[in-house]
Motif scaffolding. Structure first.
Motif, PDB file in Angstrom:
ATOM      1  N   UNK A   8     -13.525   6.229  -3.084  1.00 26.84           N
ATOM      2  CA  UNK A   8     -12.736   7.132  -2.239  1.00 26.84           C
ATOM      3  C   UNK A   8     -12.659   6.577  -0.804  1.00 26.84           C
ATOM      4  N   UNK A   9     -13.804   6.125  -0.280  1.00 32.29           N
ATOM      5  CA  UNK A   9     -13.836   5.562   1.071  1.00 32.29           C
ATOM      6  C   UNK A   9     -12.998   4.281   1.146  1.00 32.29           C
ATOM      7  N   UNK A  10     -13.100   3.478   0.101  1.00 34.93           N
ATOM      8  CA  UNK A  10     -12.335   2.222  -0.008  1.00 34.93           C
ATOM      9  C   UNK A  10     -10.838   2.521   0.098  1.00 34.93           C
ATOM     10  N   UNK A  11     -10.406   3.562  -0.601  1.00 33.04           N
ATOM     11  CA  UNK A  11      -8.984   3.944  -0.584  1.00 33.04           C
ATOM     12  C   UNK A  11      -8.606   4.518   0.791  1.00 33.04           C
ATOM     13  N   UNK A  12      -9.473   5.367   1.325  1.00 34.00           N
ATOM     14  CA  UNK A  12      -9.213   5.970   2.640  1.00 34.00           C
ATOM     15  C   UNK A  12      -9.031   4.911   3.735  1.00 34.00           C
ATOM     16  N   UNK A  13      -9.861   3.871   3.635  1.00 37.90           N
ATOM     17  CA  UNK A  13      -9.960   2.864   4.700  1.00 37.90           C
ATOM     18  C   UNK A  13      -8.706   1.991   4.822  1.00 37.90           C
ATOM     19  N   UNK A  14      -8.040   1.770   3.664  1.00 31.17           N
ATOM     20  CA  UNK A  14      -6.941   0.790   3.661  1.00 31.17           C
ATOM     21  C   UNK A  14      -5.590   1.469   3.466  1.00 31.17           C
ATOM     22  N   UNK A  15      -4.534   0.737   3.825  1.00 34.44           N
ATOM     23  CA  UNK A  15      -3.198   1.342   3.671  1.00 34.44           C
ATOM     24  C   UNK A  15      -2.357   0.661   2.599  1.00 34.44           C
ATOM     25  N   UNK A  16      -2.726  -0.565   2.244  1.00 31.34           N
ATOM     26  CA  UNK A  16      -1.964  -1.263   1.210  1.00 31.34           C
ATOM     27  C   UNK A  16      -2.912  -1.968   0.252  1.00 31.34           C
ATOM     28  N   UNK A  17      -2.592  -1.961  -1.031  1.00 35.94           N
ATOM     29  CA  UNK A  17      -3.503  -2.487  -2.051  1.00 35.94           C
ATOM     30  C   UNK A  17      -2.780  -3.443  -2.991  1.00 35.94           C
ATOM     31  N   UNK A  18      -3.562  -4.361  -3.559  1.00 36.66           N
ATOM     32  CA  UNK A  18      -3.064  -5.179  -4.665  1.00 36.66           C
ATOM     33  C   UNK A  18      -3.807  -4.726  -5.919  1.00 36.66           C
ATOM     34  N   UNK A  19      -3.057  -4.240  -6.909  1.00 35.46           N
ATOM     35  CA  UNK A  19      -3.670  -3.793  -8.165  1.00 35.46           C
ATOM     36  C   UNK A  19      -3.493  -4.900  -9.195  1.00 35.46           C
ATOM     37  N   UNK A  20      -4.606  -5.325  -9.795  1.00 35.77           N
ATOM     38  CA  UNK A  20      -4.589  -6.498 -10.669  1.00 35.77           C
ATOM     39  C   UNK A  20      -5.058  -6.120 -12.073  1.00 35.77           C
ATOM     40  N   UNK A  21      -4.250  -6.421 -13.063  1.00 34.16           N
ATOM     41  CA  UNK A  21      -4.636  -6.178 -14.459  1.00 34.16           C
ATOM     42  C   UNK A  21      -5.245  -7.406 -15.089  1.00 34.16           C
ATOM     43  N   UNK A  22      -5.710  -7.260 -16.330  1.00 28.88           N
ATOM     44  CA  UNK A  22      -6.273  -8.430 -17.024  1.00 28.88           C
ATOM     45  C   UNK A  22      -5.188  -9.132 -17.839  1.00 28.88           C
ATOM     46  N   UNK A  23      -5.509 -10.348 -18.264  1.00 26.77           N
ATOM     47  CA  UNK A  23      -4.622 -11.136 -19.129  1.00 26.77           C
ATOM     48  C   UNK A  23      -4.169 -10.288 -20.312  1.00 26.77           C
TER      49      UNK A  23
END
Lengths: 319, 319
Positions: A8-23
């Motif tokens: 939750x803190x990780x999400x609160x802290x940042x404004x843009x994310x890279x979401x990475x899936x597996x092969x």
């Protein structure tokens, strides 16, 4: 749930994310990434979705999937990254460059806890279930029917429709909760399972029609085989044979199912599935492969039916 | 839940019961009868289980199923009777003689409320779900893993693995409750779905391999056909084609699926399944059949492919 608080803190802290899936991302990975994407958007944050392989068409109905990018290499420009079901960095199949803080979101027991924040629960049926519990705790009001459909896709596909041993009491509780948030379970299942390519269906038909049952010394084995020329004849590729390995085991009286798939001329991928009486990873290991006790695999070179003989002999040795 | 209270009194009052299933009893009916049988036994009461048709082998693992009797006629000797999923008395397919008080336990909307006690809930996913809620309320301590497995068999088969629109929040809540009572969901699903006859699997293969897609004026139709000679060649009967009607609809881009099954020389049973865009019971009615908007059927006499033409023309008329 200390990790959930940190996430939750990780999400609160940042404004843009890279979401990475597996092969070869599956329903659990894709559905959960989609759900995270919707929640992040509702929080006014941006997300980039990256995967190493094209998303199967039966997941296209999920809201965020049209935004998924297929890449080999990605420059994260110091953005924070959330990796889904990647036991290690290589599992993404993507050469990630310049990544910022990493969150590692997984339910596999072999996870290497390599990231700055590791949220790994091997008891969970799926990362979809983990995400549902996380969202319920912190973003209750943001869960809409699109989030619910994404998470149900994740849970339903990773539990084989609530059929596998990874299903817990909590799995049903989460599904019940998603119903209260607008889940359309029929829509999800129609899209995911009722959207089969005609070519793949005909190939499956040919495969099933030609299954063979073999009486071994102490057990029964059922096998099916697809040669390169079969794939060609039905206008399919080896990617269209996902899940085919499970059918031979599903035959009455059969203890072990084997699927032989010719991946190159004279090279067969051999998938072994046991109902529980016969341990198959020893056989796979003896042929240079490996895996779990009841689901293993190896690669055998040669021409058909020599390859069959090789595998059957290994089973007889092992008995 | 007034009816549940009456059912409790009905059970309290009597010491021996006749449990009656419907014609071609399915997983919901068989699983629920099994669960009732176990509970009645724990209450020190006796039960006779009767059905008009043999129980499919994949339900043999359920505790009470070995006691099921297949009969045409049955003398109840004034015993009280519980009918499961029988909308009317004929639906049992059994000529019941000398029955005592009747309880009618069903979840179908067309139930005729013909019995002394009618417990009918069209909102329930299955009679398995109804039974679980009833037992939880009155016989909580008697629910063991055998009861839980029986009820999960009922619920899982009647919801297509939690895929159909009959699934409610309560369906998942019940499943979660059954987990706390020792449900082994993997065992159930292995037995019910992983125990296929090789002959039936090969027949399914032949059927899938030969599916055809037809472009109609305003929609796409996919059909499959099995002639008497096909059943014979694969050493199967029409009973081995249960569920085959659902496959053509499951093809990508297809709006209507049709399964033609030759049941006698030159007589085809025609099953129509729609994804929701095309209403099919009108077509069925025009050919002398009927059914629901998105799942209907009729019988057409003639030789193949004249029968196909007849049905396709009816669809074109209807557009």
């Amino acid at each position: 749930m200390k990790e959930f608080e940190k996430l939750k803190q990780f999400i609160d802290k940042h404004s843009g994310f890279v979401l990475v899936g597996h092969k070869n991302a599956d329903g659990d990975c894709i559905g959960t990434m989609s759900a995270f994407g919707i929640i992040l958007e509702k929080l006014g944050k941006s997300a980039v979705f990256i995967v190493a392989d094209p998303v199967p068409h039966n997941y296209f109905f999920l809201k965020k999937v049209k935004d998924f990018k297929v890449v080999n290499t990605f420059d994260c420009k110091q953005s924070p990254v959330i990796l889904f079901e990647c036991g290690n960095m290589e599992r993404s199949g993507i050469n990630l460059e310049n990544y910022g803080e990493r969150a590692n979101f997984d339910h596999h027991p072999d996870n290497k806890f390599y990231a700055e924040l590791n949220i790994v629960n091997p008891e969970a049926s799926s990362v979809g279930e983990m995400a549902a519990i996380f969202f319920r705790e912190y973003f209750e009001n943001l869960i809409d029917s699109d989030v619910a459909n994404s998470l149900y896709t994740a849970i339903h596909t990773d539990t084989g429709g609530f059929a596998y041993s990874n299903v817990k009491k909590s799995t049903f509780e989460v599904a019940s909760y998603l119903m209260s948030k607008g889940l359309d379970n029929q829509l999800v299942c129609n899209e995911v399972y009722g959207n089969n390519k005609i070519e793949k269906t005909r190939l499956l038909g040919y495969y099933l029609e030609n299954l063979e049952v073999k009486k071994m010394k102490n057990f029964n084995l059922c096998y099916g085989v697809l040669a390169l020329k079969d794939l060609e004849r039905f206008n399919c590729t080896s990617r269209d044979t996902e899940n085919f390995a499970n059918y031979p085991r599903g035959i009455m009286g059969v203890d072990v199912g084997v699927f032989f798939l010719e991946v190159e001329q004279g090279v067969f991928k051999v998938s072994l599935r046991s109902k529980g009486k016969v341990i198959v990873n020893k056989v796979a290991a003896n042929l240079g492969g490996g895996g779990h006790k009841f689901a293993a695999g190896c690669t055998v070179k040669g021409e058909w039916p020599r390859v069959l003989d090789t595998v059957l002999k290994e089973f007889e040795k092992d008995e």
